[in-house]
Enzyme design. Structure first.
Site, PDB file in Angstrom:
ATOM      1  N   ASP A  38     -33.961  52.316  15.619  1.00 50.63           N
ATOM      2  CA  ASP A  38     -34.318  53.744  15.602  1.00 50.63           C
ATOM      3  C   ASP A  38     -33.262  54.524  16.363  1.00 50.63           C
ATOM      4  O   ASP A  38     -32.342  53.932  16.951  1.00 50.63           O
ATOM      5  CB  ASP A  38     -35.702  53.961  16.253  1.00 50.63           C
ATOM      6  CG  ASP A  38     -36.412  55.205  15.727  1.00 50.63           C
ATOM      7  OD1 ASP A  38     -35.934  56.325  16.013  1.00 50.63           O
ATOM      8  OD2 ASP A  38     -37.421  55.073  15.026  1.00 50.63           O
ATOM      9  N   ASP A  64     -28.467  54.691  13.662  1.00 47.31           N
ATOM     10  CA  ASP A  64     -28.607  55.809  12.726  1.00 47.31           C
ATOM     11  C   ASP A  64     -28.431  55.201  11.334  1.00 47.31           C
ATOM     12  O   ASP A  64     -27.340  54.731  10.996  1.00 47.31           O
ATOM     13  CB  ASP A  64     -27.539  56.868  13.005  1.00 47.31           C
ATOM     14  CG  ASP A  64     -27.649  58.068  12.053  1.00 47.31           C
ATOM     15  OD1 ASP A  64     -28.273  57.926  10.979  1.00 47.31           O
ATOM     16  OD2 ASP A  64     -27.096  59.126  12.383  1.00 47.31           O
ATOM     17  N   VAL A  65     -29.499  55.216  10.530  1.00 51.70           N
ATOM     18  CA  VAL A  65     -29.441  54.517   9.233  1.00 51.70           C
ATOM     19  C   VAL A  65     -28.445  55.138   8.257  1.00 51.70           C
ATOM     20  O   VAL A  65     -28.102  54.522   7.248  1.00 51.70           O
ATOM     21  CB  VAL A  65     -30.834  54.439   8.548  1.00 51.70           C
ATOM     22  CG1 VAL A  65     -31.786  53.573   9.331  1.00 51.70           C
ATOM     23  CG2 VAL A  65     -31.414  55.828   8.271  1.00 51.70           C
ATOM     24  N   TYR A 157     -36.337  66.632  -0.037  1.00 55.09           N
ATOM     25  CA  TYR A 157     -37.206  65.481   0.276  1.00 55.09           C
ATOM     26  C   TYR A 157     -37.659  64.797  -1.017  1.00 55.09           C
ATOM     27  O   TYR A 157     -37.564  63.579  -1.154  1.00 55.09           O
ATOM     28  CB  TYR A 157     -38.412  65.953   1.107  1.00 55.09           C
ATOM     29  CG  TYR A 157     -39.261  64.805   1.627  1.00 55.09           C
ATOM     30  CD1 TYR A 157     -38.884  64.102   2.768  1.00 55.09           C
ATOM     31  CD2 TYR A 157     -40.431  64.429   0.976  1.00 55.09           C
ATOM     32  CE1 TYR A 157     -39.648  63.056   3.250  1.00 55.09           C
ATOM     33  CE2 TYR A 157     -41.201  63.378   1.442  1.00 55.09           C
ATOM     34  CZ  TYR A 157     -40.808  62.691   2.590  1.00 55.09           C
ATOM     35  OH  TYR A 157     -41.576  61.642   3.061  1.00 55.09           O
ATOM     36  N   LYS A 161     -36.711  61.001  -2.270  1.00 50.49           N
ATOM     37  CA  LYS A 161     -37.741  59.974  -2.466  1.00 50.49           C
ATOM     38  C   LYS A 161     -37.808  59.510  -3.931  1.00 50.49           C
ATOM     39  O   LYS A 161     -38.126  58.354  -4.204  1.00 50.49           O
ATOM     40  CB  LYS A 161     -39.100  60.491  -1.987  1.00 50.49           C
ATOM     41  CG  LYS A 161     -39.150  60.741  -0.475  1.00 50.49           C
ATOM     42  CD  LYS A 161     -38.864  59.475   0.312  1.00 50.49           C
ATOM     43  CE  LYS A 161     -39.008  59.659   1.815  1.00 50.49           C
ATOM     44  NZ  LYS A 161     -38.768  58.422   2.569  1.00 50.49           N
ATOM     45  N   ILE A 190     -50.012  60.936   5.722  1.00 47.73           N
ATOM     46  CA  ILE A 190     -50.519  60.029   6.742  1.00 47.73           C
ATOM     47  C   ILE A 190     -50.317  60.689   8.108  1.00 47.73           C
ATOM     48  O   ILE A 190     -49.254  61.289   8.340  1.00 47.73           O
ATOM     49  CB  ILE A 190     -49.734  58.679   6.730  1.00 47.73           C
ATOM     50  CG1 ILE A 190     -49.553  58.138   5.297  1.00 47.73           C
ATOM     51  CG2 ILE A 190     -50.404  57.649   7.640  1.00 47.73           C
ATOM     52  CD1 ILE A 190     -50.789  57.749   4.561  1.00 47.73           C
ATOM     53  N   THR A 192     -48.933  61.036  11.214  1.00 43.21           N
ATOM     54  CA  THR A 192     -47.828  60.498  12.028  1.00 43.21           C
ATOM     55  C   THR A 192     -47.134  61.701  12.667  1.00 43.21           C
ATOM     56  O   THR A 192     -47.389  62.853  12.267  1.00 43.21           O
ATOM     57  CB  THR A 192     -46.786  59.764  11.150  1.00 43.21           C
ATOM     58  OG1 THR A 192     -46.168  60.738  10.302  1.00 43.21           O
ATOM     59  CG2 THR A 192     -47.386  58.653  10.322  1.00 43.21           C
TER      60      THR A 192
END
Ligand code: NAD
Length: 256
Positions: A38, A64-65, A157, A161, A190, A192
């Site tokens: 993360d 950092d992905v 977004y 996705k 969800i 979060t």
């Protein structure tokens, strides 16, 4: 060693909070050794301690992905710490907040795409060889209901996705001969930090939340455990005949 993923090694990105943290805990409780990654070091460290206190095997690396060099470091660290990799959960993602298309900056577009889509591509690109070397395994890519249906002011977004959904299918076909299954998970809303930050903040937060809750046939948002359970199933051999599939876990959001 007992558990539904006992003896396996997993890598979970975005594991400091939300769905990633719950997934890391769930996989560790079911016997996997887990590499957490993360950007949020302090929060991730708390999850790591929790897993270790419960007797789980886990480690953490800052990542950092969206950066290729970070993937190289993380895969090398996973190999060094655990000697193998069987499960990759490409979970890290950003929502970006409401971004109307006519004023959406190219910078915001690129930031969202770079984490949500480049990050998943880079994850598979760099983890694939180690998973194949480890005898095969399971890749779980976090898409969304918004990779299947649209939402106003969420163009980047949704595009990211939707990209994850098709990237998953292409990889599933390419890697089936290697014994690597690749599936996508499509959560509804969800509870979060991501949803708290993007949906319920602001003056009309409660109203927005009520409208979104009503769009779920089950009349509520999901909880992280309900997504972690789906990921655990896809990570385990219980899903051995599933690849290229879209696992929708959305309380009925996309049923209408
Ligand atoms: N919560 C939902 O309702 C929902 C619904 C559908 C899909 N998803 C997807 O599930 C995944 C997890 O969502 P969440 O709700 O737990 O989000 P969250 O914001 O609560 O947690 C995301 C984690 O990813 C980390 N992260 C962000 N950018 C990163 C980067 N560049 N490199 C590494 N780590 C990074 C954050 O620090 C954080 O710990 C995301 O891909 C999200 O798009 C969430």
């Amino acid at each position: 060693m007992t558990g539904r993923v006992a003896g396996k090694v997993a890598l979970v990105t975005g594991a400091a909070m939300g769905l990633g943290a719950e997934t890391a805990r769930r996989l560790a409780r079911e016997g996997a050794a887990v590499m957490l990654t993360d950007l949020a070091d302090a929060e991730a460290d708390a999850v790591l301690r929790e897993i270790r206190t419960e007797g789980g095997r886990a480690d953490y690396r800052h990542q950092d992905v969206s950066l290729e060099s970070d993937w190289e470091t993380v895969i090398a660290a996973t190999r060094e710490a655990f000697g193998a990799l069987h499960i990759l959960v490409n979970n890290a993602g950003v929502a970006g907040g409401p971004l109307p298309l006519m004023t959406h900056s190219l910078e915001d577009w690129r930031r969202i795409l770079s984490v949500n889509l480049d990050g998943v591509f880079l994850g598979m690109r760099h983890a694939g060889a180690l998973i194949a070397e480890s005898g095969g395994g399971s890749v779980i890519n976090l898409s969304s209901i918004l990779g299947k249906v649209g939402l106003p002011e969420a163009a980047a977004y949704c595009a990211s996705k939707g990209g994850v959904l098709m990237l998953t299918k292409a990889a599933a076909l390419e890697w089936a001969p290697l014994g690597i299954r690749v599936n996508s998970v499509h959560p509804g809303f969800i509870d979060t930090p991501m949803v708290a930050n993007s949906v319920t903040l602001g003056p009309d937060g409660n109203e927005k939340r009520s409208l979104l809750v009503a769009a779920h046939a089950l009349g509520r948002f999901g909880v992280p455990r309900e997504i972690a359970d789906a990921i655990l199933f896809l990570a385990s051999d219980e899903s051995s005949f599933m690849t290229g599939a879209e696992m929708v876990v959305d309380g009925g959001y996309t049923a209408h």
